[in-house]
Scaffold this active site. Structure first.
Site, short mmCIF file in Angstrom:
data_model
loop_
_atom_site.label_atom_id
_atom_site.label_comp_id
_atom_site.label_asym_id
_atom_site.label_seq_id
_atom_site.Cartn_x
_atom_site.Cartn_y
_atom_site.Cartn_z
N ASP A 158 0.88 -1.17 0.00
CA ASP A 158 0.00 0.00 0.00
C ASP A 158 0.91 1.21 0.00
O ASP A 158 1.69 1.41 0.95
CB ASP A 158 -0.88 0.01 1.25
N ASP A 203 -13.91 -3.74 -2.14
CA ASP A 203 -13.77 -3.42 -0.71
C ASP A 203 -15.15 -3.48 -0.08
O ASP A 203 -16.04 -2.71 -0.46
CB ASP A 203 -13.17 -2.02 -0.52
#
EC number: 4.3.2.10
Length: 251
Positions: A11, A130
């Protein structure tokens, strides 16, 4: 039987690898290149590079960093964050990506999935989903988990498969960074109802969680960050543990 994959995730924000909890409270997790080199030599099956603020800030993925990573790693590289058009997908491939991950832009323009798949092949398209539990439903969110959509997770998973996605990256926002294990309920529900691979994401805190993601969640791959970035476990340890429990992995 196809081998199950272990996939570390970088990330990236402001040129550094970061890790948060429930998509918030980001903590520095090191240099992008150092982490990429480490995983390349660590038996990782693939590597995911997610520019986590690109969609939120409506900008392109940091392709300069992608190019540097692609020159250092010799395993499949998936790039996501800010992939909002076929042109941006093309740019990512030109900078060394093997696959692109789309999320926010795919919700806004579902046909984007088909367009990228038609031009580059379904195998090059990962749709990141998500999800957050709202009551009894799993609702898809975008913009790094900031915005709920009208889609329930199962509905969206089936839709992206029909549109040409080659793979689904399913992240539980509720479990992300908590080290409490994957949400194997929604993971199993989606993995067993689509005919494309599903990557488990969000919640891996120990090696047993990886095993459960495969054995209970029926995932095709397990993505993790915290347990590998901070050297709690090595990927070799993870694969040895899984193999001893009957999961087919590459060693």
């Amino acid at each position: 039987m196809l081998a199950k994959r272990i996939i570390p995730c970088l990330d990236v924000r402001d040129g550094r690898v970061v890790k948060g909890i429930n998509f918030e409270g980001l903590r520095d997790a090191g240099s992008i290149l150092e982490q990429a080199r480490f995983y390349n030599g660590e038996l990782a099956d693939e590597l995911v590079f997610l520019d986590i603020s690109a969609s939120l800030e409506s900008r392109k993925t940091t392709l300069g960093e992608v190019l540097k990573v692609s020159e250092e790693v010799f395993i499949p590289l998936t790039v996501g964050g800010g992939i909002s058009s076929v042109e941006r997908a093309h740019d990512a491939f030109m900078h060394g990506a093997d696959k692109v991950s789309v999320n926010t832009a795919a919700i806004a323009t579902p046909e984007l999935i088909s367009r990228i798949a038609e031009k580059f092949g379904s195998q090059a398209v990962v749709v990141a989903i998500d999800v957050k539990k709202v009551g009894n439903d799993y609702i898809v969110h975008t913009h790094s988990g900031k915005k709920p959509t009208q889609y329930e997770a199962m509905e969206w998973a089936h839709k992206v498969e029909k549109l040409g996605a080659g793979e689904i990256l399913l992240t539980s926002m509720d479990r992300d960074g908590t080290k409490s294990g994957y949400d194997n309920v929604i993971l199993k529900a989606i993995s067993t109802s689509v005919n494309i691979p599903v990557i488990a994401s969000g919640g891996a805190g120990n090696l047993e969680h990886l095993y459960q993601g495969f054995a209970e969640g029926h995932a095709d791959a397990a993505l993790a960050a915290s347990i590998f970035h901070f050297r709690q476990y090595s990927i070799r340890e993870a694969k040895t543990y899984l193999r001893e429990r009957g999961i087919v992995v590459r060693l």
